[in-house]
Design a protein around this motif. Structure first.
Motif, PDB file in Angstrom:
ATOM      1  N   ALA A 164       0.791  -1.211   0.175  1.00 12.13           N
ATOM      2  CA  ALA A 164       0.034  -0.109   0.164  1.00 12.13           C
ATOM      3  C   ALA A 164       0.666   1.418   0.047  1.00 12.13           C
ATOM      4  O   ALA A 164       0.386   2.369  -0.434  1.00 12.13           O
ATOM      5  CB  ALA A 164      -0.819  -0.119   1.125  1.00 12.13           C
ATOM      6  N   LYS A 165       2.022   1.171   0.714  1.00 14.46           N
ATOM      7  CA  LYS A 165       2.943   2.497   0.653  1.00 14.46           C
ATOM      8  C   LYS A 165       3.538   2.801  -0.529  1.00 14.46           C
ATOM      9  O   LYS A 165       3.850   3.796  -0.848  1.00 14.46           O
ATOM     10  CB  LYS A 165       3.919   2.102   1.556  1.00 14.46           C
ATOM     11  CG  LYS A 165       3.748   2.075   3.038  1.00 14.46           C
ATOM     12  CD  LYS A 165       4.930   1.543   3.978  1.00 14.46           C
ATOM     13  CE  LYS A 165       4.497   1.568   5.352  1.00 14.46           C
ATOM     14  NZ  LYS A 165       5.759   1.231   6.169  1.00 14.46           N
ATOM     15  N   ALA A 166       3.346   1.887  -1.659  1.00 12.68           N
ATOM     16  CA  ALA A 166       3.701   2.234  -3.037  1.00 12.68           C
ATOM     17  C   ALA A 166       2.859   3.131  -3.878  1.00 12.68           C
ATOM     18  O   ALA A 166       3.101   3.603  -4.732  1.00 12.68           O
ATOM     19  CB  ALA A 166       4.198   0.979  -3.749  1.00 12.68           C
TER      20      ALA A 166
ATOM     21  N   ASN B 236       8.306   4.739  -2.433  1.00 12.71           N
ATOM     22  CA  ASN B 236       8.528   3.506  -1.800  1.00 12.71           C
ATOM     23  C   ASN B 236       9.695   2.665  -2.008  1.00 12.71           C
ATOM     24  O   ASN B 236      10.051   2.308  -3.343  1.00 12.71           O
ATOM     25  CB  ASN B 236       7.576   2.540  -1.538  1.00 12.71           C
ATOM     26  CG  ASN B 236       7.721   1.444  -0.358  1.00 12.71           C
ATOM     27  OD1 ASN B 236       7.684   1.860   1.053  1.00 12.71           O
ATOM     28  ND2 ASN B 236       7.573   0.225  -0.733  1.00 12.71           N
ATOM     29  N   ASN B 237      10.541   2.338  -1.065  1.00 11.51           N
ATOM     30  CA  ASN B 237      11.993   1.664  -1.409  1.00 11.51           C
ATOM     31  C   ASN B 237      12.182   0.624  -0.505  1.00 11.51           C
ATOM     32  O   ASN B 237      12.388   0.863   0.424  1.00 11.51           O
ATOM     33  CB  ASN B 237      13.291   2.578  -1.590  1.00 11.51           C
ATOM     34  CG  ASN B 237      14.400   2.319  -2.381  1.00 11.51           C
ATOM     35  OD1 ASN B 237      14.794   1.091  -1.995  1.00 11.51           O
ATOM     36  ND2 ASN B 237      14.723   2.851  -3.324  1.00 11.51           N
ATOM     37  N   VAL B 238      12.400  -0.664  -1.123  1.00 15.89           N
ATOM     38  CA  VAL B 238      12.673  -1.828  -0.299  1.00 15.89           C
ATOM     39  C   VAL B 238      14.110  -2.235  -0.892  1.00 15.89           C
ATOM     40  O   VAL B 238      13.789  -3.488  -1.175  1.00 15.89           O
ATOM     41  CB  VAL B 238      11.511  -2.837  -0.139  1.00 15.89           C
ATOM     42  CG1 VAL B 238      10.414  -2.244   0.758  1.00 15.89           C
ATOM     43  CG2 VAL B 238      10.932  -3.055  -1.613  1.00 15.89           C
ATOM     44  N   GLY B 239      14.948  -1.701  -0.981  1.00 19.73           N
ATOM     45  CA  GLY B 239      16.271  -2.100  -1.984  1.00 19.73           C
ATOM     46  C   GLY B 239      16.007  -1.891  -3.418  1.00 19.73           C
ATOM     47  O   GLY B 239      17.098  -1.838  -4.123  1.00 19.73           O
ATOM     48  N   ALA B 240      14.859  -1.547  -3.797  1.00 23.68           N
ATOM     49  CA  ALA B 240      14.398  -0.835  -5.031  1.00 23.68           C
ATOM     50  C   ALA B 240      13.152  -0.214  -5.084  1.00 23.68           C
ATOM     51  O   ALA B 240      12.460  -0.422  -4.107  1.00 23.68           O
ATOM     52  CB  ALA B 240      14.485  -2.118  -6.151  1.00 23.68           C
TER      53      ALA B 240
ATOM     54  N   LEU C 131       5.226   0.077 -11.404  1.00 20.69           N
ATOM     55  CA  LEU C 131       6.674   0.033 -11.592  1.00 20.69           C
ATOM     56  C   LEU C 131       7.551  -0.509 -10.500  1.00 20.69           C
ATOM     57  O   LEU C 131       7.275  -0.157  -9.240  1.00 20.69           O
ATOM     58  CB  LEU C 131       7.313   1.441 -11.591  1.00 20.69           C
ATOM     59  CG  LEU C 131       6.523   2.265 -12.760  1.00 20.69           C
ATOM     60  CD1 LEU C 131       7.148   3.888 -12.845  1.00 20.69           C
ATOM     61  CD2 LEU C 131       6.630   1.634 -14.157  1.00 20.69           C
ATOM     62  N   GLY C 132       8.549  -1.297 -10.666  1.00 24.65           N
ATOM     63  CA  GLY C 132       9.377  -2.128  -9.551  1.00 24.65           C
ATOM     64  C   GLY C 132       8.439  -3.046  -8.598  1.00 24.65           C
ATOM     65  O   GLY C 132       9.022  -3.222  -7.398  1.00 24.65           O
ATOM     66  N   MET C 133       7.561  -3.501  -9.177  1.00 24.48           N
ATOM     67  CA  MET C 133       6.393  -4.574  -8.391  1.00 24.48           C
ATOM     68  C   MET C 133       6.287  -5.747  -8.933  1.00 24.48           C
ATOM     69  O   MET C 133       5.766  -5.815  -9.986  1.00 24.48           O
ATOM     70  CB  MET C 133       5.239  -3.673  -8.151  1.00 24.48           C
ATOM     71  CG  MET C 133       5.524  -2.291  -7.721  1.00 24.48           C
ATOM     72  SD  MET C 133       3.861  -1.271  -7.037  1.00 24.48           S
ATOM     73  CE  MET C 133       3.807  -2.033  -5.385  1.00 24.48           C
ATOM     74  N   ARG C 134       6.865  -6.893  -8.572  1.00 27.30           N
ATOM     75  CA  ARG C 134       6.536  -8.156  -8.930  1.00 27.30           C
ATOM     76  C   ARG C 134       5.420  -8.919  -8.863  1.00 27.30           C
ATOM     77  O   ARG C 134       4.928  -9.985  -9.642  1.00 27.30           O
ATOM     78  CB  ARG C 134       7.722  -9.012  -8.907  1.00 27.30           C
ATOM     79  CG  ARG C 134       9.311  -8.716  -8.979  1.00 27.30           C
ATOM     80  CD  ARG C 134      10.256  -9.522  -8.466  1.00 27.30           C
ATOM     81  NE  ARG C 134      11.458  -8.845  -8.475  1.00 27.30           N
ATOM     82  CZ  ARG C 134      12.322  -8.997  -7.231  1.00 27.30           C
ATOM     83  NH1 ARG C 134      11.958  -9.941  -6.202  1.00 27.30           N
ATOM     84  NH2 ARG C 134      13.676  -8.229  -7.103  1.00 27.30           N
TER      85      ARG C 134
END
Length: 577
Positions: free
Chosen positions: A86-88, A192-196, A212-215
């Motif tokens: 949700a933070k993204a 939001n960043n979790v290493g990426a 974007l950046g979400m698998r």
């Protein structure tokens, strides 16, 4: 056709948002290759992180979509993110002009990066009923083929419903566009960043979702479905993150039940409250009369068409957690795809295991046949049930006052628990998820107005407590077994209960002793509020929880509808000294 292309929808093309213009330009690029479900399956099998199991894909689905006869279920395993984030989320239309400009430029940059990768797209139809269908296009990289394949499984490949779609009535809604790019790079604290970096960009007014950046596949599914729900709201329907089924009593062996006809009942609740258990149970723990017929619309997502007094479904499949399904569970027969499952070698066969052994939130896409007989539209609900884990509520309440009924849905709550390692004071704070829908991207007052219309159209509202009822404290509870709730559900459908006012909450009612004891002996005394131990503390906790409900509604965007807001807040009055 149902939804409209941009050229059809925008009489003034300048009204199109830059976000949609960027997405559509990418979608129409000649280097983006269109694939169907069969090619998506072949691409997905070769994607890093994917393993092909020896579990056969549900044969009827394989035949329907002309997949290889020996098609096997694939399992896609992710890294440290195995759920939605949700933070993204960034809501384009809620931002200042300068932040909108920033998102537009960052999205343009992301698309430029994307175009250095092989790109694919696919088309799907959202909505299984011929009178509510939307077209959607998903653009992504070949390295994300598994999610594109899952997306086609979850909705319906355009080719499979092309004829029905093109005969469907035109709606004043744009086609949906979904863009995803897992390899996105961006060094910016805004995201939001979790290493990426991660971005879930929502442009609900122009039917565009960007990941974007979400698998994780759930971002694709719920992002697309969010656009569908919102589209339904825009044309005057009620969006429902819930399950609904229809019981036909005209087929019962005992003719006295025939007069009940067909009745549908809907359930809204957060994870673990019993939404699927109530929707999917075969016979309500044996309480439905012999010979009844049942159909399920869906256990997670539908739309109430208020004008035509119907409910319509968006998806032909189920996206379920598998933590409680053992390896020999019969549901695996209906499997289409898996996410984040353990795979073990069993006598030379690669067998997926549920039960969240590898990580939490293991998921499966199941064919809707798992539900038994299903339909794409069903009757307007006779009853809507809010499922809540609130220890100060009896097992079942009828919400006779419509403003109380909608206030309880708008302030649908859950609680923190000690397993979450939070401070004691946090345990007393309610967490609100209006109408059990964490995917609402429009104003709350729109849902409130829609459900008030549902009430005005003739539906009855109830609240079921699925946690346990206060016995001595908030921790020492009188259990409320699922079978008790299922029996109450049947009693509501069959008009077996009479109701009397519950004095503690004006506008609500509890079953009368005579009517409920006939079907659940001992119920009345076990769950009567006057018999709670530590009664003064019970009342104090009840007042606090209803005050939190009022405070939540006061702080919401219902301020834009002050008359409705005031009526909802006034309905939440506890009547106790």
């Amino acid at each position: 056709m149902a939804s409209k292309s941009s050229v059809e929808y925008y009489s003034n093309i300048k009204e199109m948002s830059p976000i949609r213009a960027i997405a559509e330009t990418l979608m129409n690029n000649h280097l983006v290759r269109k694939v169907d479900i069969r090619e998506a399956y072949e691409l997905a099998k070769n994607q890093p992180g994917v393993s092909v199991t020896d579990l056969p894909m549900y044969p009827e689905f394989v035949k329907l979509h002309n997949l290889p006869a020996d098609a096997k279920v694939i399992n896609d395993c992710h890294g440290n993110i195995v759920g939605r984030t949700a933070k993204a989320r960034r809501f384009y239309h809620r931002l200042s002009p300068s932040l909108k400009n920033k998102l537009e430029s960052d999205f343009r940059e992301a698309v430029w990066q994307m175009q250095h990768y092989p790109l694919i797209k696919a088309e799907a139809v959202l909505g299984m009923d011929k009178d509510l269908m939307l077209k959607a296009t998903f653009v992504t990289t070949e390295s994300d083929a598994a999610n594109l394949f899952f997306w086609l499984l979850n909705f319906a490949p355009y080719e499979s419903l092309k004829e029905e779609y093109e005969a469907s009535p035109k709606l004043p809604i744009q086609d949906i566009i979904l863009v995803a790019f897992n390899e996105w790079t961006c060094d910016d604290d805004f995201y939001n960043n979790v290493g990426a970096p991660q971005l879930a960009l929502v442009d609900e007014k122009h039917n565009v979702m960007v990941n974007l950046g979400m698998r994780y596949f759930g971002e694709r599914k719920k992002g697309t479905l969010t656009m569908a729900w919102t589209s339904g709201i825009r044309i005057g329907m009620a969006a429902c993150h819930g399950g609904i089924k229809e019981i036909d009593f005209s087929t019962c062996v005992n003719p006295e039940y025939h007069k009940l006809g067909k009745r549908s009942i809907a359930f809204y609740g957060l994870s673990g409250t019993g939404k699927s258990s109530h929707t999917n149970n075969a016979d309500n723990a044996g309480t439905l009369p012999e010979g009844f017929s049942k159909v399920v619309l869906h256990d997670d997502a539908f739309q109430i068409d208020l004008e035509n007094k119907l409910c319509r479904v968006w998806e032909p499949t189920l996206f379920d957690k598998t933590d409680s399904r053992t390896v020999d569970h019969p549901d695996w027969k209906y499997t289409l795809a898996l996410m984040n499952h353990t795979v073990l070698d069993v006598n030379g066969k690669l067998i997926p295991y549920g039960q969240d052994i590898r990580n939490s939130n293991g998921r499966a896409l199941f064919d809707r046949s798992l539900l038994g007989k299903y339909v794409n539209r069903c009757a307007f609900p006779k009853a809507l049930v809010w499922l809540m884990k609130d220890s100060i509520l009896p097992p079942a309440l009828k919400l006779e006052d419509k403003y109380l009924a909608i206030a309880m849905g708008a302030a649908l709550m859950t609680q923190r628990n000690r397993a979450e390692n939070v401070a004691e004071e946090e345990l007393n704070k309610l967490v609100f998820e209006p109408f059990a829908n964490p995917f609402r991207v429009y104003e709350l007052y729109r849902d409130v107005e829609a459900f008030l219309k549902v009430a005005d159209t003739g539906a009855d509202f109830y609240c079921f407590n699925s946690r346990g009822y206060w016995r001595e404290s908030d921790d020492i509870l009188e259990p409320i077994p699922l079978n008790t709730s299922l029996t109450l559900q049947t009693a509501i459908l069959m008009d077996q209960l009479q109701w009397e006012p519950w004095d503690l909450l004006p506008g609500s009612m509890i079953p009368t002793k005579e009517s409920v004891e006939a079907i659940l002996p001992g119920y009345y005394d076990r769950y009567h509020s006057n018999l709670r131990i530590n009664y003064d503390k019970y009342i104090a906790v009840m007042k606090d929880r209803f005050q939190q409900r009022k405070d939540f509604l006061k702080s919401s965007d219902l301020t834009e509808r002050p008359e409705i807001q005031e009526k909802l807040i006034q309905s939440l009055q506890v009547n106790a000294d």
